[in-house]
Design an enzyme around this catalytic site. Structure first.
Site, PDB file in Angstrom:
ATOM      1  N   THR A 127       0.572  -1.418  -0.218  1.00  0.00           N
ATOM      2  CA  THR A 127      -0.018   0.224  -0.258  1.00  0.00           C
ATOM      3  C   THR A 127       1.049   1.251   0.009  1.00  0.00           C
ATOM      4  O   THR A 127       1.937   0.715   0.756  1.00  0.00           O
ATOM      5  CB  THR A 127      -1.095  -0.188   1.086  1.00  0.00           C
ATOM      6  OG1 THR A 127      -1.496  -1.213   0.876  1.00  0.00           O
ATOM      7  CG2 THR A 127      -1.566   1.278   1.476  1.00  0.00           C
ATOM      8  N   GLU A 128      -0.212   2.232  -0.795  1.00  0.00           N
ATOM      9  CA  GLU A 128       0.835   3.604  -0.817  1.00  0.00           C
ATOM     10  C   GLU A 128      -0.086   4.197  -0.362  1.00  0.00           C
ATOM     11  O   GLU A 128      -1.657   4.163  -0.900  1.00  0.00           O
ATOM     12  CB  GLU A 128       1.746   3.645  -2.258  1.00  0.00           C
ATOM     13  CG  GLU A 128       2.688   2.729  -2.320  1.00  0.00           C
ATOM     14  CD  GLU A 128       3.513   3.114  -3.270  1.00  0.00           C
ATOM     15  OE1 GLU A 128       2.878   3.767  -4.750  1.00  0.00           O
ATOM     16  OE2 GLU A 128       4.170   2.191  -4.074  1.00  0.00           O
ATOM     17  N   ALA A 131      -2.010   4.571  -3.329  1.00  0.00           N
ATOM     18  CA  ALA A 131      -2.610   3.194  -4.007  1.00  0.00           C
ATOM     19  C   ALA A 131      -2.537   2.363  -3.052  1.00  0.00           C
ATOM     20  O   ALA A 131      -2.264   2.030  -2.747  1.00  0.00           O
ATOM     21  CB  ALA A 131      -1.233   2.600  -5.058  1.00  0.00           C
ATOM     22  N   GLY A 132      -3.875   2.272  -2.688  1.00  0.00           N
ATOM     23  CA  GLY A 132      -4.077   0.768  -1.449  1.00  0.00           C
ATOM     24  C   GLY A 132      -5.803  -0.216  -2.962  1.00  0.00           C
ATOM     25  O   GLY A 132      -4.699  -1.058  -2.775  1.00  0.00           O
ATOM     26  N   TRP A 157       1.339   2.164   6.706  1.00  0.00           N
ATOM     27  CA  TRP A 157       0.360   1.470   6.977  1.00  0.00           C
ATOM     28  C   TRP A 157       0.951   0.002   6.506  1.00  0.00           C
ATOM     29  O   TRP A 157       0.109  -0.850   6.486  1.00  0.00           O
ATOM     30  CB  TRP A 157      -1.369   1.084   5.977  1.00  0.00           C
ATOM     31  CG  TRP A 157      -2.150   1.978   6.028  1.00  0.00           C
ATOM     32  CD1 TRP A 157      -2.434   3.022   4.602  1.00  0.00           C
ATOM     33  CD2 TRP A 157      -2.710   3.183   7.167  1.00  0.00           C
ATOM     34  NE1 TRP A 157      -3.466   3.798   5.628  1.00  0.00           N
ATOM     35  CE2 TRP A 157      -3.803   3.802   6.496  1.00  0.00           C
ATOM     36  CE3 TRP A 157      -2.712   2.736   8.704  1.00  0.00           C
ATOM     37  CZ2 TRP A 157      -4.402   4.446   7.981  1.00  0.00           C
ATOM     38  CZ3 TRP A 157      -3.430   3.301   9.000  1.00  0.00           C
ATOM     39  CH2 TRP A 157      -4.206   3.963   9.167  1.00  0.00           C
ATOM     40  N   GLY A 340     -25.146  -0.155  29.342  1.00  0.00           N
ATOM     41  CA  GLY A 340     -23.777   0.542  29.704  1.00  0.00           C
ATOM     42  C   GLY A 340     -22.771   0.532  29.741  1.00  0.00           C
ATOM     43  O   GLY A 340     -21.661   0.723  29.577  1.00  0.00           O
ATOM     44  N   GLU A 363      -6.489  -5.765   3.942  1.00  0.00           N
ATOM     45  CA  GLU A 363      -6.305  -6.805   3.204  1.00  0.00           C
ATOM     46  C   GLU A 363      -6.845  -6.901   2.287  1.00  0.00           C
ATOM     47  O   GLU A 363      -7.575  -7.744   2.125  1.00  0.00           O
ATOM     48  CB  GLU A 363      -5.800  -8.196   4.106  1.00  0.00           C
ATOM     49  CG  GLU A 363      -4.519  -8.524   4.185  1.00  0.00           C
ATOM     50  CD  GLU A 363      -4.068 -10.331   5.087  1.00  0.00           C
ATOM     51  OE1 GLU A 363      -3.782  -9.938   6.243  1.00  0.00           O
ATOM     52  OE2 GLU A 363      -4.277 -10.888   4.136  1.00  0.00           O
ATOM     53  N   GLY A 364      -7.269  -5.435   2.225  1.00  0.00           N
ATOM     54  CA  GLY A 364      -8.880  -6.387   0.792  1.00  0.00           C
ATOM     55  C   GLY A 364      -9.645  -5.964   1.316  1.00  0.00           C
ATOM     56  O   GLY A 364     -10.983  -6.351   2.213  1.00  0.00           O
ATOM     57  N   THR A 365     -10.565  -3.796   1.151  1.00  0.00           N
ATOM     58  CA  THR A 365     -11.690  -3.702   2.001  1.00  0.00           C
ATOM     59  C   THR A 365     -13.393  -4.630   1.704  1.00  0.00           C
ATOM     60  O   THR A 365     -12.846  -5.349   0.503  1.00  0.00           O
ATOM     61  CB  THR A 365     -12.428  -2.697   1.891  1.00  0.00           C
ATOM     62  OG1 THR A 365     -12.361  -2.487   0.375  1.00  0.00           O
ATOM     63  CG2 THR A 365     -11.093  -1.291   1.722  1.00  0.00           C
TER      64      THR A 365
END
Ligand SMILES: Cc1cc2nc3c(=O)[nH]c(=O)nc-3n(C[C@H](O)[C@H](O)[C@H](O)COP(=O)(O)OP(=O)(O)OC[C@H]3O[C@@H](n4cnc5c(N)ncnc54)[C@H](O)[C@@H]3O)c2cc1C
Length: 400
Positions: A127-128, A131-132, A157, A340, A363-365
């Site tokens: 990943t960049e 570039a995701g 990431w 709560g 690892e890939g949405t």
């Protein structure tokens, strides 16, 4: 398909569960406050033989199956998803090498990292910032210079990067070819490999991610994995395998949310009875249980197919999105069932909710998983003969 575990797998699952009970579950909340890589626990997992399971025997590993890996990820994920991510980071980092490297390369670069006294780590660098999901947009460059490659670019990431000794780097050797110009390299840690910003997350705090800056990094040409231009193919094959690992962590989280909610519903009294007796709560628990079992079965199916080298892209995508959605839904329901108490940090449910969210993203949405699975289904159904056709405009058409 046979879902029965072998004796070896049963023993491994039991060992991983015992490890989780002793070393992960009781410490996860406390360690999370440090917000750093949980080195001591991961070292213990290494010593207990819970890491690097897929490295082949010829390269010093145990050569176990993907199913075996998923059992460890489910067990450790039950205790803490962040810790499970830290324990399984080598599975992701080394998978492209197991897929594309020669045994000689594995022996030289991976074996020393998995056979010493201390745990060593790899980092998967795809990943960049720009570039995701679109991995083909990778801008990191690797240029050949004599017998070396020179790598320049910034990844983000990257799990376990700050503690890694070896970086599996996806870089473009021919940018004009887009994804067909992507190649993969083994890059040992050096001064030219710099750690940038540490990512500041909301969950999975027992794992660490950072930027990695490759600043004129020179590696011998022997660090190229496979051939130039094979990087994208290797990345996709890797993710086909490793998605089952994420699904397994998710199954562990889904099971934990169910168990915590069930336990609470038995002891919390309102209106003179345990809240579990209210049908509204019972229905929630039933749905949570069904989701957990289905997630586990899909995960094991994905691993079973991969272990037999059968096509598993569609099923591993099903497993990843279904199990991580199950983990998220179960965590939200656990918070709701605990009222709560679910929303305060002394109880386990809020952490499950924070941790589960990431499973739907990395690892890939899950959107990308649905794209992969949807495309596979369209491909399979284009020539499908269900035995029920009508002629419409001279062509076969389905009845709606
Ligand atoms: C904690 C953490 C750990 C990570 N570890 C690593 C690691 O070790 N190594 C590594 O290389 N990467 C790692 N990643 C990166 C991770 O894989 C990416 O974040 C992920 O692939 C998504 O990329 P993105 O964040 O750029 O989102 P984007 O790709 O920008 O997506 C944003 C949104 O648009 C949606 N979207 C994008 N394209 C489409 C499409 N075609 N159709 C429908 N929806 C779409 C996405 O699903 C998402 O909802 C990690 C990320 C995190 C948060």
């Amino acid at each position: 398909m046979d879902f029965a575990l072998s004796e070896q797998e049963k023993e491994l699952f039991k060992r991983a569960k015992e490890f989780t009970r002793e070393h992960i579950t009781p410490k996860a909340h406390e360690l999370e406050k440090r917000n750093e890589f949980p080195k001591e626990v991961v070292q213990k997992a290494y010593e207990a033989g819970l890491m690097n399971l897929h490295i082949p025997k010829e390269a010093g590993g145990p050569g176990l199956s993907l199913l075996a890996e998923t059992l460890v990820s489910e067990a450790t994920g039950y205790g803490c998803a962040g810790m499970a991510t830290s324990i399984m980071c080598n599975n992701l980092a080394f998978a492209p090498l197991v897929i594309g490297a020669t045994i000689e390369q594995l022996k030289e670069y991976v074996e020393p990292l998995i056979t010493g006294k201390d745990a060593k780590f790899g980092a998967f660098c795809l990943t960049e910032r720009k570039a995701g999901s679109d991995a083909a947009a990778v801008a990191t460059r690797a240029e050949r210079d004599g017998d070396e490659y020179v790598i320049n670019g910034v990844k983000c990431w990257i799990t376990s990067a700050p503690v890694a000794s070896l970086f599996t780097v996806f870089a473009s050797t021919q940018p004009e070819l887009k994804h067909k110009g992507l190649s993969v390299f083994m890059v040992p840690k050096s001064k030219a490999v710099k750690i940038g910003v540490i990512e500041n997350k909301v969950g999975q705090l027992n794992s660490i991610q950072s930027e990695v800056i490759f600043d004129d990094v020179r590696v011998p040409k022997e660090c190229l994995v496979g051939k130039e231009g094979e990087g994208f193919k290797i990345a996709m094959k890797t993710l086909d395998k490793t998605r089952a690992g994420i699904a397994a962590i998710a199954t562990g989280v889904a099971q934990r949310a169910l168990d915590e909610a069930g336990k609470f519903a038995n002891v919390r009294h309102q209106f003179g009875q345990p809240i579990g007796r209210f049908q509204g709560i019972g229905f929630k628990l039933a749905d949570m249980g069904a989701r957990t079992e289905a997630a586990r079965l899909l995960t094991r199916q994905a691993a079973w197919l991969a272990d037999r080298d059968l096509p598993n892209s569609k099923v591993s995508s099903f497993a990843k999105f279904f199990a991580s959605d199950a983990a998220m839904q179960n965590a939200i329901e656990a918070v709701q069932i605990m009222g709560g108490y679910g929303y305060i940090k002394e109880y386990p449910a809020e952490k499950l909710m924070r941790d589960a969210k990431l499973l739907q993203i990395y690892e890939g949405t899950n959107e990308v998983q649905r794209l992969v699975a949807g495309n596979a289904i369209l491909k399979e159904s284009v020539n499908l003969d269900t035995g029920y056709h009508v002629k419409y405009d001279g062509r076969d058409a389905p009845i709606i």
